[in-house]
Motif scaffolding. Structure first.
Motif, PDB file in Angstrom:
ATOM      1  N   LYS A   1      -2.766  25.726  45.707  1.00  0.00           N
ATOM      2  CA  LYS A   1      -3.584  24.848  46.536  1.00  0.00           C
ATOM      3  C   LYS A   1      -2.796  23.976  47.490  1.00  0.00           C
ATOM      4  N   THR A   2      -1.641  24.435  47.898  1.00  0.00           N
ATOM      5  CA  THR A   2      -0.911  23.653  48.889  1.00  0.00           C
ATOM      6  C   THR A   2      -1.203  24.203  50.291  1.00  0.00           C
ATOM      7  N   GLU A   3      -2.434  24.709  50.457  1.00  0.00           N
ATOM      8  CA  GLU A   3      -2.812  25.304  51.729  1.00  0.00           C
ATOM      9  C   GLU A   3      -2.773  24.277  52.862  1.00  0.00           C
ATOM     10  N   THR A   4      -2.404  24.765  54.016  1.00  0.00           N
ATOM     11  CA  THR A   4      -2.357  23.914  55.190  1.00  0.00           C
ATOM     12  C   THR A   4      -3.615  24.175  56.006  1.00  0.00           C
ATOM     13  N   VAL A   5      -4.214  23.123  56.496  1.00  0.00           N
ATOM     14  CA  VAL A   5      -5.412  23.280  57.313  1.00  0.00           C
ATOM     15  C   VAL A   5      -5.191  22.577  58.640  1.00  0.00           C
TER      16      VAL A   5
END
Lengths: 124, 317
Positions: B19-23
């Motif tokens: 869950k270290t996604e970048t948005v």
């Protein structure tokens, strides 16, 4: 001797394993517990991100394209309390607390949208 | 010890990756008379700014009400002189003209004058007279668009061009091309009535789209364009009769049969035009269109689904 060594190892391993599991659970559930935030845009750029889960009553002064607005936050709700715009639509809109009702002040090019609560990605 | 430490390290690595996604997000106001939002899970803010530039220019080019700093639909509607437009607008007009010909009595990009006539009358609680409608219909029937080399376009005739029915659809097609070029696969572009879906960084990659015309109803989709046409916010009642913003090229009436039509297609431009056209179609005609154009539709009347393609699953939350 071997038994003692194993016991010492376990003292080190078990807390580490627990910490890893806890960290994994927190990270995996982080998104679903995402706090409600209001993003304030001026001319398409984010100028303020306001945490609405913080129930403290407070004001933010935002410099819009043609003047200043005062944004009032109270009990998880947000509203424009003052604006120099001629129509005062943004002020008259009152308090907003859900993602489906953005506040727009076209005169000042200010757009306030709430994120973090939706169970869907878009509406059509 | 090593046998234990290694899995532990793997576990920590997994935890730190999760869950270290970048948005990257952008909300662009007043484009195509609405708010356009873009969210990408790959790339950078630079991509958002580039898309903003592309969409902003195209929004100005397709505006048929205001004169802008770029030659576009407004310029074309001022005279019958040839106008050199951008390659994006040229392709959009060509595509619009092609779709208008294939959808014949349901859709046209040359209905601008009739559309303006209805838009002037309906908010005042009146409707155009039969003579006014017939006069504009005649102008429409005698209007065509010609395309020449070097992006030169000429409007022939008196009826105005109106890209309102496909502009947002073409805009999301432009976004899709941009993402393909930049190798970005995880994105969502929402122009309110046309949505471009890539893959969501979730387990199944699907986005969840709420259907506004129904209560607590959603569809899941990915890698597709979702277009809608609806009478919501565009409904007028004059002398007990209901009118909408959708103009029939056949009769010149601001009529509709269905309340909301949602189309899932690979092309936003086609999806937009079909969603608008289907508002004027009976169910057998809609099913025939689905097969002809390889799209999937949902049709709603009086807050009830009267048709949904068998491949679409509507779920309730």
């Amino acid at each position: 001797m071997d038994k003692k060594k194993l016991r010492n190892d376990l003292f080190l391993i078990i807390p580490l394993l627990l910490a890893a599991v806890v960290a994994l659970i927190i990270l995996l559930t982080r998104k679903t517990n995402q706090p409600l935030v209001a993003k304030v845009y001026v001319s398409d750029a984010i100028v303020e991100t306001i945490d609405l889960s913080d129930k403290t009553e407070r004001d933010y002064t935002i410099k819009g394209k043609n003047g200043e607005l005062v944004i009032h936050v109270h009990d998880g709700k947000i509203k424009v309390s003052k604006s120099n715009c001629p129509h005062q639509d943004c002020v008259n809109q009152g308090e907003v607390s859900d993602i489906n009702h953005p506040i727009i002040c076209a005169y000042n090019e200010v757009y306030i949208v709430i994120n973090g609560q939706a169970n869907h990605d878009a509406e059509i | 010890m090593k046998k234990i430490i290694f899995p532990l390290l793997c576990c920590f690595s997994l935890a730190s990756c999760a869950k270290t996604e970048t948005v990257f997000e952008g909300n662009f106001q007043s484009l195509f008379d609405t708010n356009v939002s873009v969210r990408i899970y790959q790339g950078s803010d630079e991509n958002i700014q580039e898309l903003k530039g592309i969409l902003s220019t195209f929004s100005k080019e397709t505006d048929n009400y205001l004169e802008t700093d770029v030659p576009g639909v407004y310029t074309l509607n001022q005279s019958n002189n040839p106008v050199t437009v951008s390659s994006n607008l040229y392709k959009c007009l060509q595509k619009g003209d092609e779709i208008s010909k294939s959808l014949d009595s349901y859709f046209s990009i040359c209905l601008g004058s009739l559309s303006k006539l209805w838009k002037e009358k309906l908010p005042n609680g009146t409707i155009p007279t039969t003579d006014e409608i017939n006069s504009e219909l005649l102008k429409f029937q005698n209007t065509s668009i010609t395309f020449a080399e070097n992006n030169q376009v000429t409007r022939n005739g008196e009826s105005e061009i109106d890209l309102g029915g496909i502009a947002k659809g073409y805009a999301i097609d432009m976004c899709a091309n941009y993402f393909k070029e930049k190798q970005i696969t995880q994105y969502i572009v929402d122009t309110t009535s046309s949505i471009l879906l890539g893959e969501k960084p979730s387990e199944d990659g699907n986005y969840i789209i709420k259907i506004k015309a129904l209560q607590n109803s959603f569809i899941k989709a990915k890698n597709i364009c979702v277009s809608t046409s609806s009478i919501e916010h565009q409904l007028y009642v004059v002398d007990g009769k209901r009118y909408s913003h959708i103009i029939s090229p056949e009769t010149g009436q601001a009529a509709f049969i269905n309340d909301t039509c949602i189309v899932l297609s690979e092309s936003g431009t086609l999806g937009d035009a079909l969603a608008t056209s289907m508002m004027l179609m009976s169910l057998p005609e809609i099913i025939s269109m689905e097969e002809e154009f390889n799209v999937k539709a949902i049709v709603i009347r009086d807050s009830k689904v009267i048709y949904q393609n068998e491949d679409i699953n509507i779920f309730h939350g």
